[in-house]
Design a protein around this motif. Structure first.
Motif, PDB file in Angstrom:
ATOM      1  N   GLY A  22       0.818  -1.214   0.000  1.00 20.73           N
ATOM      2  CA  GLY A  22       0.000   0.000   0.000  1.00 20.73           C
ATOM      3  C   GLY A  22       0.847   1.257   0.000  1.00 20.73           C
ATOM      4  N   GLN A  23       1.902   1.264   0.784  1.00 21.52           N
ATOM      5  CA  GLN A  23       2.780   2.442   0.866  1.00 21.52           C
ATOM      6  C   GLN A  23       3.478   2.706  -0.467  1.00 21.52           C
ATOM      7  N   SER A  24       3.841   1.638  -1.160  1.00 16.68           N
ATOM      8  CA  SER A  24       4.559   1.811  -2.427  1.00 16.68           C
ATOM      9  C   SER A  24       3.635   2.189  -3.584  1.00 16.68           C
ATOM     10  N   SER A  25       2.342   1.995  -3.426  1.00 16.63           N
ATOM     11  CA  SER A  25       1.441   2.237  -4.556  1.00 16.63           C
ATOM     12  C   SER A  25       0.429   3.355  -4.339  1.00 16.63           C
ATOM     13  N   LEU A  26       0.359   3.903  -3.139  1.00 10.90           N
ATOM     14  CA  LEU A  26      -0.619   4.956  -2.871  1.00 10.90           C
ATOM     15  C   LEU A  26       0.079   6.271  -2.532  1.00 10.90           C
ATOM     16  N   PRO A  27      -0.546   7.399  -2.872  1.00 16.65           N
ATOM     17  CA  PRO A  27      -0.027   8.683  -2.397  1.00 16.65           C
ATOM     18  C   PRO A  27      -0.071   8.717  -0.864  1.00 16.65           C
ATOM     19  N   GLU A  28       0.778   9.529  -0.258  1.00 17.13           N
ATOM     20  CA  GLU A  28       0.931   9.534   1.199  1.00 17.13           C
ATOM     21  C   GLU A  28      -0.383   9.743   1.944  1.00 17.13           C
ATOM     22  N   ASN A  29      -1.209  10.698   1.530  1.00 13.00           N
ATOM     23  CA  ASN A  29      -2.460  10.947   2.252  1.00 13.00           C
ATOM     24  C   ASN A  29      -3.429   9.764   2.141  1.00 13.00           C
ATOM     25  N   PHE A  31      -2.434   6.628   1.677  1.00 13.23           N
ATOM     26  CA  PHE A  31      -1.829   5.537   2.439  1.00 13.23           C
ATOM     27  C   PHE A  31      -2.137   5.672   3.919  1.00 13.23           C
ATOM     28  N   LYS A  32      -2.144   6.882   4.439  1.00  7.65           N
ATOM     29  CA  LYS A  32      -2.452   7.071   5.861  1.00  7.65           C
ATOM     30  C   LYS A  32      -3.852   6.561   6.190  1.00  7.65           C
ATOM     31  N   ALA A  33      -4.816   6.861   5.318  1.00  5.01           N
ATOM     32  CA  ALA A  33      -6.185   6.381   5.525  1.00  5.01           C
ATOM     33  C   ALA A  33      -6.246   4.855   5.364  1.00  5.01           C
ATOM     34  N   TYR A  34      -5.568   4.340   4.349  1.00  2.00           N
ATOM     35  CA  TYR A  34      -5.508   2.895   4.099  1.00  2.00           C
ATOM     36  C   TYR A  34      -4.898   2.176   5.297  1.00  2.00           C
ATOM     37  N   ARG A  35      -3.799   2.704   5.814  1.00  2.02           N
ATOM     38  CA  ARG A  35      -3.111   2.100   6.964  1.00  2.02           C
ATOM     39  C   ARG A  35      -4.031   2.053   8.182  1.00  2.02           C
ATOM     40  N   LYS A  36      -4.747   3.151   8.419  1.00  2.00           N
ATOM     41  CA  LYS A  36      -5.660   3.192   9.567  1.00  2.00           C
ATOM     42  C   LYS A  36      -6.754   2.136   9.425  1.00  2.00           C
ATOM     43  N   LEU A  37      -7.333   2.014   8.246  1.00  2.00           N
ATOM     44  CA  LEU A  37      -8.382   1.012   8.019  1.00  2.00           C
ATOM     45  C   LEU A  37      -7.856  -0.408   8.222  1.00  2.00           C
ATOM     46  N   ILE A  38      -6.686  -0.682   7.671  1.00  2.00           N
ATOM     47  CA  ILE A  38      -6.104  -2.024   7.792  1.00  2.00           C
ATOM     48  C   ILE A  38      -5.802  -2.339   9.251  1.00  2.00           C
ATOM     49  N   LEU A  39      -5.145  -1.413   9.954  1.00  2.00           N
ATOM     50  CA  LEU A  39      -4.772  -1.673  11.346  1.00  2.00           C
ATOM     51  C   LEU A  39      -5.996  -1.759  12.258  1.00  2.00           C
ATOM     52  N   ASP A  40      -7.027  -0.974  11.981  1.00  2.00           N
ATOM     53  CA  ASP A  40      -8.269  -1.087  12.761  1.00  2.00           C
ATOM     54  C   ASP A  40      -8.935  -2.449  12.531  1.00  2.00           C
ATOM     55  N   SER A  41      -8.907  -2.915  11.304  1.00  2.00           N
ATOM     56  CA  SER A  41      -9.548  -4.193  10.981  1.00  2.00           C
ATOM     57  C   SER A  41      -8.802  -5.384  11.558  1.00  2.00           C
ATOM     58  N   PHE A  42      -7.486  -5.326  11.536  1.00  2.00           N
ATOM     59  CA  PHE A  42      -6.690  -6.472  11.970  1.00  2.00           C
ATOM     60  C   PHE A  42      -6.072  -6.288  13.340  1.00  2.00           C
ATOM     61  N   GLY A  43      -6.281  -5.137  13.956  1.00  3.32           N
ATOM     62  CA  GLY A  43      -5.716  -4.863  15.274  1.00  3.32           C
ATOM     63  C   GLY A  43      -6.662  -5.258  16.390  1.00  3.32           C
ATOM     64  N   GLU A  44      -6.436  -4.654  17.549  1.00  2.68           N
ATOM     65  CA  GLU A  44      -7.219  -4.999  18.744  1.00  2.68           C
ATOM     66  C   GLU A  44      -8.707  -4.674  18.611  1.00  2.68           C
ATOM     67  N   LYS A  45      -9.057  -3.726  17.758  1.00  8.36           N
ATOM     68  CA  LYS A  45     -10.466  -3.366  17.593  1.00  8.36           C
ATOM     69  C   LYS A  45     -11.209  -4.312  16.654  1.00  8.36           C
ATOM     70  N   GLY A  46     -10.472  -5.042  15.831  1.00 11.65           N
ATOM     71  CA  GLY A  46     -11.109  -5.917  14.853  1.00 11.65           C
ATOM     72  C   GLY A  46     -10.802  -7.375  15.120  1.00 11.65           C
ATOM     73  N   LEU A  47      -9.823  -7.867  14.405  1.00 14.96           N
ATOM     74  CA  LEU A  47      -9.462  -9.272  14.517  1.00 14.96           C
ATOM     75  C   LEU A  47      -9.011  -9.643  15.924  1.00 14.96           C
ATOM     76  N   GLY A  48      -8.358  -8.717  16.612  1.00 10.95           N
ATOM     77  CA  GLY A  48      -7.929  -8.983  17.987  1.00 10.95           C
ATOM     78  C   GLY A  48      -9.094  -9.350  18.889  1.00 10.95           C
ATOM     79  N   ARG A  49     -10.197  -8.628  18.768  1.00  7.45           N
ATOM     80  CA  ARG A  49     -11.406  -8.944  19.547  1.00  7.45           C
ATOM     81  C   ARG A  49     -11.980 -10.302  19.165  1.00  7.45           C
TER      82      ARG A  49
END
Length: 75
Positions: A22-29, A31-49
């Motif tokens: 994602g970082q290599s293929s998206l503009p910085e702004n 990518f920041k939104a993409y990163r937040k969505l991915i980490l929310d989905s797979f982090g403690e709020k999503g998959l972690g739960r």
């Protein structure tokens, strides 16, 4: 016995790869939104739960084995 930390380790390796692509293929702004969505989905709020719930269900059912069993089958 399968432990949560083992599953998280595997997921984190895959997430690093996904975020690198994602970082290599998206503009910085974007990518920041993409990163937040991915980490929310797979982090403690999503998959972690979800993992926490599965492990608690497995403990309550007293499977005693190294697999997580239930209505959804073995993961």
């Amino acid at each position: 016995m399968v432990e949560r930390k083992d599953i998280e380790e595997i997921i984190n390796k895959k997430l690093n790869y996904i975020l690198l692509i994602g970082q290599s293929s998206l503009p910085e702004n974007q990518f920041k939104a993409y990163r937040k969505l991915i980490l929310d989905s797979f982090g403690e709020k999503g998959l972690g739960r979800d993992l926490e719930r599965l492990f608690k269900e497995s403990e309550r059912q007293g499977t005693g084995g190294n697999t997580l069993c239930g209505k959804r089958g073995v993961i």
